[in-house]
Design an enzyme around this catalytic site. Structure first.
Site, PDB file in Angstrom:
ATOM      1  N   ARG A 238     -37.971  -8.780   4.168  1.00 32.67           N
ATOM      2  CA  ARG A 238     -37.343  -9.690   5.131  1.00 32.67           C
ATOM      3  C   ARG A 238     -35.935  -9.183   5.433  1.00 32.67           C
ATOM      4  O   ARG A 238     -35.116  -9.084   4.514  1.00 32.67           O
ATOM      5  CB  ARG A 238     -37.220 -11.106   4.562  1.00 32.67           C
ATOM      6  N   GLU A 240     -33.200 -10.339   6.123  1.00 30.48           N
ATOM      7  CA  GLU A 240     -32.336 -11.523   6.132  1.00 30.48           C
ATOM      8  C   GLU A 240     -30.959 -11.128   6.639  1.00 30.48           C
ATOM      9  O   GLU A 240     -30.431 -10.088   6.254  1.00 30.48           O
ATOM     10  CB  GLU A 240     -32.198 -12.087   4.704  1.00 30.48           C
ATOM     11  N   ARG A 246     -30.653 -17.523  -2.730  1.00 29.67           N
ATOM     12  CA  ARG A 246     -32.118 -17.528  -2.910  1.00 29.67           C
ATOM     13  C   ARG A 246     -32.882 -16.625  -1.945  1.00 29.67           C
ATOM     14  O   ARG A 246     -34.100 -16.690  -1.879  1.00 29.67           O
ATOM     15  CB  ARG A 246     -32.632 -18.959  -2.824  1.00 29.67           C
ATOM     16  N   HIS A 247     -32.171 -15.815  -1.179  1.00 31.81           N
ATOM     17  CA  HIS A 247     -32.853 -14.889  -0.257  1.00 31.81           C
ATOM     18  C   HIS A 247     -32.606 -13.439  -0.635  1.00 31.81           C
ATOM     19  O   HIS A 247     -31.470 -13.042  -0.855  1.00 31.81           O
ATOM     20  CB  HIS A 247     -32.379 -15.112   1.184  1.00 31.81           C
ATOM     21  N   GLU A 389     -37.448 -24.556  -2.504  1.00 31.17           N
ATOM     22  CA  GLU A 389     -38.792 -24.100  -2.131  1.00 31.17           C
ATOM     23  C   GLU A 389     -39.227 -22.860  -2.921  1.00 31.17           C
ATOM     24  O   GLU A 389     -38.502 -21.891  -3.013  1.00 31.17           O
ATOM     25  CB  GLU A 389     -38.785 -23.761  -0.635  1.00 31.17           C
ATOM     26  N   SER A 392     -44.835 -21.695   0.412  1.00 32.77           N
ATOM     27  CA  SER A 392     -45.278 -22.258   1.693  1.00 32.77           C
ATOM     28  C   SER A 392     -46.767 -21.999   1.804  1.00 32.77           C
ATOM     29  O   SER A 392     -47.230 -20.929   1.411  1.00 32.77           O
ATOM     30  CB  SER A 392     -44.624 -21.548   2.873  1.00 32.77           C
ATOM     31  N   ARG A 440     -38.310 -16.420  -7.082  1.00 26.08           N
ATOM     32  CA  ARG A 440     -37.883 -17.829  -7.017  1.00 26.08           C
ATOM     33  C   ARG A 440     -38.525 -18.653  -8.117  1.00 26.08           C
ATOM     34  O   ARG A 440     -37.900 -19.571  -8.650  1.00 26.08           O
ATOM     35  CB  ARG A 440     -38.240 -18.432  -5.655  1.00 26.08           C
TER      36      ARG A 440
HETATM   37  P1  ATP Z   1     -39.097 -19.482   4.037  1.00 20.87           P
HETATM   38  O1  ATP Z   1     -38.938 -18.030   4.099  1.00 20.87           O
HETATM   39  O2  ATP Z   1     -40.344 -20.001   3.536  1.00 20.87           O
HETATM   40  O3  ATP Z   1     -38.807 -20.095   5.320  1.00 20.87           O
HETATM   41  P2  ATP Z   1     -36.749 -20.552   3.012  1.00 20.87           P
HETATM   42  O4  ATP Z   1     -36.434 -21.137   1.696  1.00 20.87           O
HETATM   43  O5  ATP Z   1     -35.839 -19.558   3.597  1.00 20.87           O
HETATM   44  O6  ATP Z   1     -38.161 -19.918   2.872  1.00 20.87           O
HETATM   45  P3  ATP Z   1     -36.639 -21.901   5.478  1.00 20.87           P
HETATM   46  O7  ATP Z   1     -37.648 -22.858   6.006  1.00 20.87           O
HETATM   47  O8  ATP Z   1     -36.415 -20.601   6.137  1.00 20.87           O
HETATM   48  O9  ATP Z   1     -36.981 -21.754   3.953  1.00 20.87           O
HETATM   49  O10 ATP Z   1     -35.254 -22.571   5.393  1.00 20.87           O
HETATM   50  C1  ATP Z   1     -35.045 -23.876   4.951  1.00 20.87           C
HETATM   51  C2  ATP Z   1     -33.589 -24.171   5.219  1.00 20.87           C
HETATM   52  O11 ATP Z   1     -32.787 -23.271   4.452  1.00 20.87           O
HETATM   53  C3  ATP Z   1     -33.190 -23.928   6.635  1.00 20.87           C
HETATM   54  O12 ATP Z   1     -33.327 -25.097   7.422  1.00 20.87           O
HETATM   55  C4  ATP Z   1     -31.752 -23.527   6.518  1.00 20.87           C
HETATM   56  O13 ATP Z   1     -30.909 -24.645   6.459  1.00 20.87           O
HETATM   57  C5  ATP Z   1     -31.681 -22.851   5.191  1.00 20.87           C
HETATM   58  N1  ATP Z   1     -31.748 -21.402   5.312  1.00 20.87           N
HETATM   59  C6  ATP Z   1     -32.842 -20.645   5.487  1.00 20.87           C
HETATM   60  N2  ATP Z   1     -32.572 -19.365   5.548  1.00 20.87           N
HETATM   61  C7  ATP Z   1     -31.257 -19.264   5.378  1.00 20.87           C
HETATM   62  C8  ATP Z   1     -30.368 -18.183   5.347  1.00 20.87           C
HETATM   63  N3  ATP Z   1     -30.788 -16.925   5.464  1.00 20.87           N
HETATM   64  N4  ATP Z   1     -29.076 -18.471   5.170  1.00 20.87           N
HETATM   65  C9  ATP Z   1     -28.646 -19.726   5.016  1.00 20.87           C
HETATM   66  N5  ATP Z   1     -29.440 -20.790   5.055  1.00 20.87           N
HETATM   67  C10 ATP Z   1     -30.723 -20.574   5.236  1.00 20.87           C
HETATM   68  P1  AMO Z   2     -42.718 -17.994   3.498  1.00 18.48           P
HETATM   69  O1  AMO Z   2     -41.994 -17.269   4.553  1.00 18.48           O
HETATM   70  O2  AMO Z   2     -42.323 -19.408   3.252  1.00 18.48           O
HETATM   71  O3  AMO Z   2     -44.275 -18.058   3.827  1.00 18.48           O
HETATM   72  O4  AMO Z   2     -42.644 -17.203   2.152  1.00 18.48           O
HETATM   73  C1  AMO Z   2     -43.372 -17.612   1.026  1.00 18.48           C
HETATM   74  C2  AMO Z   2     -42.458 -17.745  -0.173  1.00 18.48           C
HETATM   75  O5  AMO Z   2     -41.765 -16.541  -0.402  1.00 18.48           O
HETATM   76  C3  AMO Z   2     -40.467 -16.807  -0.901  1.00 18.48           C
HETATM   77  N1  AMO Z   2     -39.465 -16.235  -0.023  1.00 18.48           N
HETATM   78  C4  AMO Z   2     -38.429 -15.497  -0.428  1.00 18.48           C
HETATM   79  N2  AMO Z   2     -38.014 -15.116  -1.637  1.00 18.48           N
HETATM   80  C5  AMO Z   2     -36.921 -14.353  -1.717  1.00 18.48           C
HETATM   81  N3  AMO Z   2     -36.212 -13.921  -0.652  1.00 18.48           N
HETATM   82  C6  AMO Z   2     -36.595 -14.272   0.603  1.00 18.48           C
HETATM   83  N4  AMO Z   2     -35.911 -13.816   1.639  1.00 18.48           N
HETATM   84  C7  AMO Z   2     -37.748 -15.099   0.747  1.00 18.48           C
HETATM   85  N5  AMO Z   2     -38.388 -15.627   1.812  1.00 18.48           N
HETATM   86  C8  AMO Z   2     -39.428 -16.289   1.326  1.00 18.48           C
HETATM   87  C9  AMO Z   2     -40.339 -18.299  -1.010  1.00 18.48           C
HETATM   88  C10 AMO Z   2     -41.351 -18.781  -0.029  1.00 18.48           C
HETATM   89  O6  AMO Z   2     -41.805 -20.060  -0.347  1.00 18.48           O
HETATM   90  N6  AMO Z   2     -47.163 -16.281   5.065  1.00 18.48           N
HETATM   91  C11 AMO Z   2     -46.476 -17.418   4.491  1.00 18.48           C
HETATM   92  C12 AMO Z   2     -47.173 -17.933   3.253  1.00 18.48           C
HETATM   93  C13 AMO Z   2     -48.521 -18.537   3.538  1.00 18.48           C
HETATM   94  O7  AMO Z   2     -48.570 -19.467   4.340  1.00 18.48           O
HETATM   95  O8  AMO Z   2     -49.501 -18.094   2.923  1.00 18.48           O
HETATM   96  C14 AMO Z   2     -45.064 -17.002   4.172  1.00 18.48           C
HETATM   97  O9  AMO Z   2     -44.701 -15.867   4.150  1.00 18.48           O
HETATM   98  O10 AMO Z   2     -40.687 -18.652  -2.341  1.00 18.48           O
END
Ligand code: ATP
Ligand code: AMO
Length: 466
Positions: A238, A240, A246-247, A389, A392, A440
């Site tokens: 990703r 990011e 957490r990313h 989280e 997903s 995570r």
């Molecule tokens: P996923 O990759 O599943 O989406 P996530 O924990 O990043 O995992 P998101 O749905 O992207 O979940 O984000 C949830 C909330 O976290 C967003 O509404 C936003 O407020 C915050 N957020 C997400 N990504 C970032 C980021 N890169 N930097 C800061 N805040 C973030």
């Molecule tokens: P999603 O984008 O929510 O869903 O990613 C799934 C899970 O991966 C973890 N995650 C991360 N961990 C570390 N760094 C990140 N940048 C990051 N982004 C996501 C989280 C998150 O819950 N294809 C769908 C899954 C599905 O529906 O099967 C997907 O990628 O723990």
């Protein structure tokens, strides 16, 4: 070969026995010219070795050599186990080794950028040491990561990666026992798999390509190919663009995809059984590791129920509303609202692990199945540990026409995913799945404050080395 004894097993039953051990020099101390002490460490266990001048056996030169060894050097020691009458401070093992022979087999430079003993201390120990006027360097996160090879030698870090390995192991064993097949999908793909822009672009022999943001498209295609139930453990990329606790830009995805017979709750049932058995297994079989982490980063054990709590998104929104937090019932929860809901759920249901499902369709990826009874919502879910989280998941759209419409509505160039959409034209079962972020899970199970602690060599927007 000769018989080696691990430092962990140096105990009183070996009294007067000759042993051969290998360890790192943790500390050295000379007492006059005739006696020296060194503490050797092997994977978190430490033992005190005594070098005493003795005719024919140990020379003064050897004492000098032993006590001037640089910290973290690797040494082999032959000696006799003895049991002193008093407790040995500064070593985990309560026996000593009377050194006969000593060889340095891997020399470390004299001034290391991180002192392992300092790096292993808890915040409380650091405060106490500073108040006692001790000279000590607080090792910050960036320094730790810059010199990660040293940092991961601490007992807490050793334990973190053993637990991570076990999480992966349980994931695999559990799914195999339920009839899933492990697969590997390509990491070089033509476009974004999640929609969105967070992709690493590259040149694939003249064709534009991306590093896979998830195995999403291909794990579904494996279902179209009749595997029934699949899982994958693999890297996820990703791009990011912001810096959070957490990313990561590269993490390990634990992915699942399965046929659905009647309802997407079948997918949530798998999450429930998998994670309850995972948490039980860790608590039962990894006590030593959890304690080692807790000594440096104190934490409360995770609260979870025998049957995982499920709340609908609307119920979550209502709980927040009742607590005075207004959120958009058709929007996503921001990080703060997720945290708050985590607290409310813990207070009301006594659990820090729960599933939130039936998310608004608008905030989910294009491949998510809308609810049959209300297309503003979707057959999808997120799973939380301590208000953050970790998963997903969703039922997927397996009808090609609807999939095309949804992809277009989400602004996706359907040309880049045409082979994926075509897969559903050849007949596909209803199906769904989920993705878990390995780093995570470990971070949140142990209540650690930063995902970089659970990635061996983390990749974030600023870090490509070591
Ligand atoms: P996923 O990759 O599943 O989406 P996530 O924990 O990043 O995992 P998101 O749905 O992207 O979940 O984000 C949830 C909330 O976290 C967003 O509404 C936003 O407020 C915050 N957020 C997400 N990504 C970032 C980021 N890169 N930097 C800061 N805040 C973030
Ligand atoms: P999603 O984008 O929510 O869903 O990613 C799934 C899970 O991966 C973890 N995650 C991360 N961990 C570390 N760094 C990140 N940048 C990051 N982004 C996501 C989280 C998150 O819950 N294809 C769908 C899954 C599905 O529906 O099967 C997907 O990628 O723990």
């Amino acid at each position: 070969g000769r018989k080696w004894t691990a430092i962990e097993f140096l105990k009183e039953d070996l009294k007067d026995k000759e042993v051969l051990i290998r360890g790192r020099v943790q500390t050295t101390r000379a007492v006059g010219k005739n006696i020296g002490f060194l503490v050797l460490r092997e994977r978190g266990f430490t033992v005190q070795c005594v070098v005493t001048v003795a005719p024919e056996l140990v020379s003064r030169q050897m004492v000098k050599f032993a006590t001037s060894l640089s910290r973290e050097s690797y040494v082999d020691v032959e000696g006799v186990v003895s049991v002193p009458g008093v407790a040995i401070k500064g070593a985990s093992q309560q026996v000593e080794i009377q050194v006969r022979k000593l060889y340095c087999v891997g020399k470390a430079i004299p001034n290391l950028p991180i002192n392992i003993e300092d790096a292993a201390r808890s915040e409380a120990e650091i405060e106490k040491a500073l108040q006692a006027g001790e000279q000590l360097v607080r090792v910050n996160q960036d320094t730790r990561l810059n010199f990660r090879v040293l940092d991961i030698r601490t007992p807490a870090n050793q334990a973190i990666f053993r637990i991570q390995c076990q999480v992966e192991n349980i994931f695999r064993q559990f799914l195999l026992s339920e009839g899933f097949v492990g697969i590997h999908t390509p990491k070089l793909i033509a476009g974004s798999s999640e929609g969105g822009s967070a992709v690493f672009k590259l040149d694939y022999k003249g064709q534009p390509a991306c590093l896979a943001q998830s195995p999403q498209l291909h794990k579904q295609m494996a279902i179209c190919g009749d595997f029934g139930r699949v899982f994958e453990i693999g890297p996820v990329f990703r791009a990011e663009d912001s810096f959070t606790h957490r990313h990561l830009c590269e993490f390990t995805g634990l992915d699942v995809e399965t046929e659905i017979k009647e309802h997407y709750s079948e997918v949530m049932d798998i999450v429930d059984r998998l994670f309850v058995s995972m948490f039980d297994n860790l608590n039962e079989n990894f006590k030593k590791e959890l304690e080692a982490i807790g000594r440096q980063y104190p934490f409360e054990p995770l609260k979870y129920l025998r049957k995982t709590l499920r709340l609908t998104f609307q119920e979550g929104v209502q709980m927040l509303k009742d607590a005075g937090v207004e959120v958009d019932p058709y929007g996503d929860l921001n990080t703060e609202a997720e945290r708050k809901l985590g607290q409310l759920v813990r207070d009301k249901y006594d659990t820090e692990f729960y599933i939130l499902h039936r998310y608004p369709l608008a905030v989910r990826p294009f491949y998510t199945m809308p609810c049959y009874d209300d297309p503003a919502y979707s057959n999808s879910f997120d799973v939380f540990i301590r208000g953050e989280e970790i998963i997903s998941g969703a039922q997927r759209v397996h009808i090609p026409e609807l999939l095309t419409t949804r992809a277009e509505a989400c602004g996706i160039d359907v040309k880049t995913i045409s082979t994926y959409i075509d897969s559903f034209r050849y007949g596909a079962p209803p199906h769904g799945g989920f993705g878990v972020g390995l780093e995570r899970v470990v971070m949140l199970f142990c209540a650690l404050n930063n995902i970089r602690k659970t990635s061996l060599f983390p990749r974030d927007p600023l870090r490509l080395a070591p």
